[in-house]
Design an enzyme around this catalytic site. Structure first.
Site, PDB file in Angstrom:
ATOM      1  N   GLU A  68       0.840  -1.194   0.000  1.00 16.18           N
ATOM      2  CA  GLU A  68       0.000   0.000   0.000  1.00 16.18           C
ATOM      3  C   GLU A  68       0.877   1.246   0.000  1.00 16.18           C
ATOM      4  O   GLU A  68       1.860   1.339   0.736  1.00 16.18           O
ATOM      5  CB  GLU A  68      -0.921   0.033   1.225  1.00 16.18           C
ATOM      6  CG  GLU A  68      -1.795   1.295   1.259  1.00 16.18           C
ATOM      7  CD  GLU A  68      -2.753   1.337   2.426  1.00 16.18           C
ATOM      8  OE1 GLU A  68      -3.786   0.648   2.348  1.00 16.18           O
ATOM      9  OE2 GLU A  68      -2.447   2.042   3.415  1.00 16.18           O
ATOM     10  N   GLY A 118     -15.229   4.350   3.779  1.00 18.34           N
ATOM     11  CA  GLY A 118     -14.519   5.517   4.275  1.00 18.34           C
ATOM     12  C   GLY A 118     -15.094   5.966   5.611  1.00 18.34           C
ATOM     13  O   GLY A 118     -16.231   5.634   5.948  1.00 18.34           O
ATOM     14  N   ASP A 119     -14.301   6.709   6.348  1.00 13.60           N
ATOM     15  CA  ASP A 119     -14.721   7.150   7.676  1.00 13.60           C
ATOM     16  C   ASP A 119     -15.094   8.627   7.668  1.00 13.60           C
ATOM     17  O   ASP A 119     -14.363   9.462   7.121  1.00 13.60           O
ATOM     18  CB  ASP A 119     -13.597   6.922   8.688  1.00 13.60           C
ATOM     19  CG  ASP A 119     -13.312   5.441   8.899  1.00 13.60           C
ATOM     20  OD1 ASP A 119     -14.282   4.656   8.885  1.00 13.60           O
ATOM     21  OD2 ASP A 119     -12.132   5.077   9.062  1.00 13.60           O
ATOM     22  N   GLN A 143      -7.784  -5.241   7.428  1.00 16.53           N
ATOM     23  CA  GLN A 143      -7.168  -4.161   8.154  1.00 16.53           C
ATOM     24  C   GLN A 143      -6.074  -4.744   9.052  1.00 16.53           C
ATOM     25  O   GLN A 143      -5.922  -5.962   9.170  1.00 16.53           O
ATOM     26  CB  GLN A 143      -8.215  -3.423   8.988  1.00 16.53           C
ATOM     27  CG  GLN A 143      -9.303  -2.754   8.155  1.00 16.53           C
ATOM     28  CD  GLN A 143      -8.813  -1.492   7.468  1.00 16.53           C
ATOM     29  OE1 GLN A 143      -7.730  -1.458   6.889  1.00 16.53           O
ATOM     30  NE2 GLN A 143      -9.628  -0.446   7.512  1.00 16.53           N
TER      31      GLN A 143
END
Length: 305
Positions: free
Chosen positions: A17, A108-109, A185
């Protein structure tokens, strides 16, 4: 009598990433990392995307450069929080037009101050469906191929979820919407990944679930990730890192802990490893060296070369 063809060799998937640079100096460092990681011939590199498209230009610019200037295959992150249906449809179409063939669909947060608008899509599964709709409209441009769509998975309960079992139902919904694979995650214990895999398979999730790991070399980073992900940090690992005699010893402890975690996941049946690099290549390459993943030969080389 026909002679059966031998099955092709199987290799664990390898990916990293990256995030778009925030300054010119950060861009220089990022490209050193990109060139170093490119030599390991990963299957893809993911590129993060800010909430509500806050870094759209730099993210798309990085994706373009990866496609034009490297041999890497980018996986574009995309979040739906705070975005309209029209905006997301346009962006997916743009990504396909620019040559992107992989998208990681995320909810998304919402920022803690709730500064973003509600947005037209509430769930990542809806974003997966949108990507598939846009994809169908571009079939001719894709030469009847398809876009690979990934989603997030959680080895422990999502901070906003009522239960771990609910998270499995959400993952199943993402699969039903058209997801091809999932990336987990951050997690700290081998049992977290094995439980996720076992529970997901029993529930009917059959897409690959790739464990995401970070080099455990920074106590501050571990604490921050633990806070953001809502998971308990490995207190024994934290104490070992804190009590290390020097930075070199701390690095060795952290790298070995990461390698042990990755090996455990592979032994449990993980299809590969996704490394969160934080745009730094040295620790990621240390993990890879000690992990000793078998990799396919470089293009143009035979198996015996």
């Amino acid at each position: 009598m026909s002679v059966p063809y031998p099955p092709p060799p199987s290799y664990p998937a390898l990916s990293y990433e990256l995030f778009p640079p925030r300054s010119t100096s950060a861009e220089v460092g990022l490209w050193k990392t990109i060139r170093a990681l490119e030599d390991t011939r990963p299957d893809f590199v993911s590129v993060t995307y800010g909430a509500s498209g806050s870094n759209r230009d730099t993210a798309v610019g990085l994706l373009e450069r990866l496609l034009d200037e490297t041999t890497l295959k980018p996986l574009a992150h995309l979040t739906c929080v705070g975005n309209s249906l029209a905006y997301l449809s346009e962006l997916v179409d743009e990504l396909i037009s620019r040559g992107v063939r992989g998208i990681l669909a995320l909810r998304g947060d919402q920022p803690q101050d709730r500064s973003l608008p509600e947005g037209d899509l509430q769930f990542a599964s809806e974003l997966v469906e949108l990507i598939r709709r846009v994809e169908r409209s571009r079939t001719a441009h894709l030469c009847a191929g398809k876009v690979a769509v990934g989603v997030a998975a959680y080895t422990t309960r999502h901070p906003e979820s009522p239960s771990f079992e609910h998270d499995i139902e959400v993952l199943l919904a993402k699969q039903a919407a058209g997801a091809d694979f999932a990336i987990t995650q951050v997690f700290f214990a081998p049992t977290h990944y094995s439980r996720l895999l076992r529970t997901a398979r029993r529930a009917g999730v059959d897409i690959p679930i790739i464990p995401g790991v970070i080099p455990f070399t920074s106590v501050r980073r571990l604490e921050r990730l633990s806070e953001l992900a809502g998971i308990d940090i490995d207190t024994q690992l934290r104490e070992r890192l804190m009590n290390a005699g020097n930075d070199a010893q701390r690095r060795r402890i952290g790298i070995q802990a990461t390698v042990d975690l990755a090996h455990a996941a592979l032994d449990d049946g993980a299809p590969g490893i996704h490394i969160y690099t934080f745009n730094e290549h040295a620790a990621a390459l240390d993990v890879l060296d000690r992990l000793d993943l078998s990799r396919p030969p470089a293009p143009g080389l035979s198996q015996s070369a």
